[in-house]
Scaffold this motif. Structure first.
Motif, PDB file in Angstrom:
ATOM      1  N   ASN A  17     -48.374  52.904 -47.643  1.00  0.00           N
ATOM      2  CA  ASN A  17     -47.780  52.498 -48.831  1.00  0.00           C
ATOM      3  C   ASN A  17     -47.516  53.700 -49.667  1.00  0.00           C
ATOM      4  OD1 ASN A  17     -46.698  50.710 -50.571  1.00  0.00           O
ATOM      5  ND2 ASN A  17     -48.332  50.212 -51.724  1.00  0.00           N
ATOM      6  N   SER A  18     -47.107  54.733 -48.730  1.00  0.00           N
ATOM      7  CA  SER A  18     -46.698  56.075 -49.781  1.00  0.00           C
ATOM      8  C   SER A  18     -45.574  56.344 -50.171  1.00  0.00           C
ATOM      9  CB  SER A  18     -47.293  57.150 -48.994  1.00  0.00           C
ATOM     10  OG  SER A  18     -46.233  57.348 -47.740  1.00  0.00           O
ATOM     11  N   ALA A  19     -45.290  56.987 -51.234  1.00  0.00           N
ATOM     12  CA  ALA A  19     -43.807  57.112 -51.667  1.00  0.00           C
ATOM     13  C   ALA A  19     -42.903  57.891 -50.640  1.00  0.00           C
ATOM     14  CB  ALA A  19     -44.102  58.070 -52.789  1.00  0.00           C
ATOM     15  N   THR A  21     -43.154  57.214 -47.494  1.00  0.00           N
ATOM     16  CA  THR A  21     -42.595  55.989 -46.271  1.00  0.00           C
ATOM     17  C   THR A  21     -41.663  55.144 -47.250  1.00  0.00           C
ATOM     18  OG1 THR A  21     -44.873  56.196 -45.529  1.00  0.00           O
ATOM     19  CG2 THR A  21     -43.672  54.133 -45.194  1.00  0.00           C
ATOM     20  N   ARG A  22     -41.951  54.547 -48.315  1.00  0.00           N
ATOM     21  CA  ARG A  22     -40.795  53.796 -49.087  1.00  0.00           C
ATOM     22  C   ARG A  22     -39.610  54.552 -49.056  1.00  0.00           C
ATOM     23  NH1 ARG A  22     -45.567  53.021 -52.407  1.00  0.00           N
ATOM     24  NH2 ARG A  22     -44.517  54.109 -54.151  1.00  0.00           N
ATOM     25  N   TYR A  25     -37.755  54.223 -45.922  1.00  0.00           N
ATOM     26  CA  TYR A  25     -37.356  52.588 -45.562  1.00  0.00           C
ATOM     27  C   TYR A  25     -36.149  52.566 -46.306  1.00  0.00           C
ATOM     28  CZ  TYR A  25     -41.684  51.533 -43.003  1.00  0.00           C
ATOM     29  OH  TYR A  25     -42.862  51.600 -42.285  1.00  0.00           O
ATOM     30  N   ASP A  26     -36.132  53.152 -47.706  1.00  0.00           N
ATOM     31  CA  ASP A  26     -34.799  52.763 -48.401  1.00  0.00           C
ATOM     32  C   ASP A  26     -33.655  53.321 -48.005  1.00  0.00           C
ATOM     33  OD1 ASP A  26     -36.546  51.210 -50.183  1.00  0.00           O
ATOM     34  OD2 ASP A  26     -36.892  52.958 -51.516  1.00  0.00           O
TER      35      ASP A  26
END
Length: 201
Positions: A17-19, A21-22, A25-26
């Protein structure tokens, strides 16, 4: 924006849930959204082409309609021409027949006038033409009928019958009281009076 090679290196990390990784995904989601929109724009038909196609279809329909109207008008005028020509031919034929008939009647009337006893027109009764019309229309010389139609007595009718004989319209009595009527219709009787004037009777 990451390249195709970079996207292949992305790993699914459901528990990450790291920044970073997000962010990945974005970026991936944004890339695919842009790709889909680009594909829709690329393969969407041009509005100008659709308009031109519609205009071409409309022009074709109008041309076909004009052709049909022209064909119908040509056929209509041909029909009118045939009707007029046929009517003219029939009228000319009818006139020729009438002229032929009138010539025959004229010759017949002239023969009647030439063969009759000579009587001056001024000596005739004022009921002479009316009596002649009655006799010609009925094709019968009847003393009683003439007395009734003319409203005169026997003596006057006898005088008129003598005038009709002198004019050549009827014959001498044959087989008793029967007389022939030489003129067969009202039109011939009118022709008779016209021809008679030319003879100055």
């Amino acid at each position: 924006m990451p390249t195709q090679g970079q996207r292949q290196n992305y790993l699914w990390r459901p528990n990450d849930n790291s920044a970073t990784t997000r962010l990945r995904y974005d970026l991936e989601a944004e890339h695919w959204v842009r790709s889909v929109k680009s594909a829709e724009i690329k393969y969407k038909p041009s509005n100008l082409a659709a308009d031109l196609a519609a205009i071409g279809l409309f022009v074709g329909l109008v041309c076909n309609l004009i052709s049909i109207v022209l064909i119908l008008l040509i056929d209509f005028f041909k029909f009118i021409y045939k009707v007029v020509v046929n009517k003219k031919k029939k009228r000319e034929k009818r006139i020729a027949e009438v002229l032929k008939t009138d010539n025959f009647k004229n010759n017949r009337i002239e023969q009647i006038i030439a063969d009759r006893p000579k009587t001056f027109h001024s000596q005739r009764s004022n009921l002479f033409k009316k009596a002649a019309t009655i006799v010609v229309v009925k094709q019968v010389v009847s003393i009683s009928n003439l007395m009734y139609e003319l409203g005169v007595d026997f003596e006057k009718v006898s005088q008129i019958i003598d005038e009709l004989y002198d004019a050549g319209i009827i014959s001498d009595p044959i087989k008793g009281a029967v007389r022939n009527v030489f003129i067969k219709d009202k039109k011939s009787l009118d022709l008779f009076f016209q021809v008679e004037k030319s003879y100055h009777v």
